[in-house]
Design a protein around this motif. Structure first.
Motif, PDB file in Angstrom:
ATOM      1  N   ASN A 186       0.851  -1.183   0.000  1.00  0.00           N
ATOM      2  CA  ASN A 186       0.000   0.000   0.000  1.00  0.00           C
ATOM      3  C   ASN A 186       0.886   1.233   0.000  1.00  0.00           C
ATOM      4  O   ASN A 186       2.100   1.134  -0.172  1.00  0.00           O
ATOM      5  CB  ASN A 186      -0.966  -0.013   1.198  1.00  0.00           C
ATOM      6  CG  ASN A 186      -0.243  -0.181   2.526  1.00  0.00           C
ATOM      7  OD1 ASN A 186       0.610   0.618   2.883  1.00  0.00           O
ATOM      8  ND2 ASN A 186      -0.605  -1.229   3.265  1.00  0.00           N
ATOM      9  N   TYR A 220       3.257  10.694  -3.951  1.00  0.00           N
ATOM     10  CA  TYR A 220       2.068   9.921  -4.286  1.00  0.00           C
ATOM     11  C   TYR A 220       1.517  10.229  -5.673  1.00  0.00           C
ATOM     12  O   TYR A 220       0.884   9.368  -6.290  1.00  0.00           O
ATOM     13  CB  TYR A 220       0.998  10.167  -3.221  1.00  0.00           C
ATOM     14  CG  TYR A 220       1.552  10.075  -1.818  1.00  0.00           C
ATOM     15  CD1 TYR A 220       1.874   8.840  -1.254  1.00  0.00           C
ATOM     16  CD2 TYR A 220       1.827  11.225  -1.074  1.00  0.00           C
ATOM     17  CE1 TYR A 220       2.418   8.760   0.017  1.00  0.00           C
ATOM     18  CE2 TYR A 220       2.372  11.149   0.199  1.00  0.00           C
ATOM     19  CZ  TYR A 220       2.671   9.913   0.737  1.00  0.00           C
ATOM     20  OH  TYR A 220       3.226   9.829   1.995  1.00  0.00           O
ATOM     21  N   SER A 271       2.503   5.093  -8.170  1.00  0.00           N
ATOM     22  CA  SER A 271       1.100   4.917  -8.556  1.00  0.00           C
ATOM     23  C   SER A 271       0.565   3.773  -7.708  1.00  0.00           C
ATOM     24  O   SER A 271       1.247   3.292  -6.799  1.00  0.00           O
ATOM     25  CB  SER A 271       0.979   4.602 -10.050  1.00  0.00           C
ATOM     26  OG  SER A 271       1.324   3.241 -10.298  1.00  0.00           O
ATOM     27  N   ASP A 272      -0.617   3.289  -8.016  1.00  0.00           N
ATOM     28  CA  ASP A 272      -1.170   2.151  -7.280  1.00  0.00           C
ATOM     29  C   ASP A 272      -0.608   0.818  -7.759  1.00  0.00           C
ATOM     30  O   ASP A 272      -0.862  -0.219  -7.144  1.00  0.00           O
ATOM     31  CB  ASP A 272      -2.698   2.125  -7.410  1.00  0.00           C
ATOM     32  CG  ASP A 272      -3.358   3.291  -6.692  1.00  0.00           C
ATOM     33  OD1 ASP A 272      -2.742   3.805  -5.744  1.00  0.00           O
ATOM     34  OD2 ASP A 272      -4.473   3.671  -7.084  1.00  0.00           O
TER      35      ASP A 272
END
Length: 356
Positions: free
Chosen positions: A244, A266, A271-272
């Motif tokens: 995460n 962020y 990124s995710d």
């Protein structure tokens, strides 16, 4: 293992093989290569014996000459208790079988305890690079406490022929300040004696678990731990794969003030995507000048092979240096452990698995 087999194993995660990174460009990284020691460490303050031992680590096993590392670590006999760790496979109460697994598995090196390596060092120090884990979290004090304490001296590791020493710091814990000082001094001595240094850059603080999310595996917090690790001159960083992000943000809510952050961490630097999160960890290792090896994690049974290959794909495509996987290998029959270690190595040997 072929590319097609890797793709099939990943299943619904196979899209990671085609991911394009738009955060930190791969051209900015110091990537693993056959001449990594020449390109990176020859310009450093490391002395000639240390360079030789670093080359020994990168030059052994099935990944020899690639710039990648596959290391078998077994210190769980202390960290998680011998009974709990070795009950699934009691042959590993005998430390010689740990070394045999690393050799048969084609690993670059084996990392374990002072006692285990001292018992077999004359037989194996010239057959596979030995890494002595110099501190541990012992779990026999009641109630359990969580602190990394030294179990021996750097000189003792040198005497038994170790190519490197490894240590853990619990960053974020009340004891972190003392551990940083202890490990920094140990790494200085190790380099003076010509041994490489590997740091387990782990986080430990109950406050890092917040509202159902465990930020011990947050990219921003683990990335900063990595940066502290290379600051005390770790040659290789061991870190858990990020799951995460936003640890600094989460811990700065409710009027509390913790650390420092920049929103670009962020919005631009991550990124995710798991590969981009891992790349942020690599960036914090001086853009890859110190190799990032991710840990393999606990054994979950039948899913271990997929999980191990998935972790290897993420690490490699992020620009990492390899995997250090223990429980997934030694908590299963010897032959299956060998096969799992070699499956991990196959990801790094497969040229179609590229840097994102």
């Amino acid at each position: 293992m072929t590319y097609a087999k890797i793709e099939a194993l990943l299943g619904d995660k196979a899209s990671l093989l085609q991911h394009q990174c738009h955060t930190i460009a791969k051209e900015q990284l110091h990537l693993p290569s056959p001449d990594f020691i020449d390109n990176v460490f020859s310009a450093s303050s490391r002395n000639i014996p240390t360079l030789r031992n670093l080359q020994a680590l990168y030059g052994h096993g099935r990944l020899a000459g690639t710039g990648y590392l596959s290391i078998l670590p077994v210190d769980q006999g202390i960290e998680h208790s011998a009974g709990a760790s070795f009950a699934p496979n009691p042959i590993y109460f005998d430390p010689e079988n740990i070394v045999k697994l690393a050799i048969e598995g084609g690993c670059n090196a084996v990392a374990t305890t002072f006692g285990g390596l001292a018992m077999v060092s004359r037989k194996y120090a010239h057959k596979i690079p030995l890494i002595v884990k110099i501190n541990h979290n012992e779990l026999l004090t009641y109630p359990n406490q969580y602190d990394q304490i030294l179990f021996g001296s750097v000189k003792d590791a040198w005497n038994l022929g170790a190519a490197a020493v490894g240590a853990t710091i619990y960053f974020g814990s009340p004891e972190a300040g003392r551990q940083i000082v202890e490990v920094a001094k140990a790494f200085e001595e190790a380099h003076q004696l010509g041994m490489a240094t590997i740091l387990w850059c782990y986080l430990r603080n109950n406050a890092f678990k917040k509202e159902g999310t465990d930020y011990h595996v947050s990219a921003d917090l683990t990335g900063q731990a990595n940066h502290l690790g290379v600051t005390i001159q770790a040659d290789i960083i061991k870190q858990k794969l990020p799951e995460n992000n936003g640890g600094f943000k989460a811990l700065n809510t409710g009027g509390s003030s913790y650390g420092k952050l920049d929103d670009r961490i962020y919005t631009q630097l991550t990124s995710d995507n798991p590969i981009d999160l891992c790349r942020y960890q690599v960036a914090n290792c001086y853009m890859g000048r110190a190799g990032l090896i991710n840990s393999g994690g606990a054994s979950s049974g039948e899913g271990d092979l997929k999980e191990a290959v998935l972790t290897a794909v993420i690490n490699k495509r992020a620009g990492g240096t390899g995997l250090i996987s223990g429980r997934k290998a030694f908590q299963r029959p010897f032959k299956e452990g060998v096969e799992l270690l070699q499956a991990i190595q196959d990801v790094y040997l497969e040229k179609q698995v590229t840097i994102a």
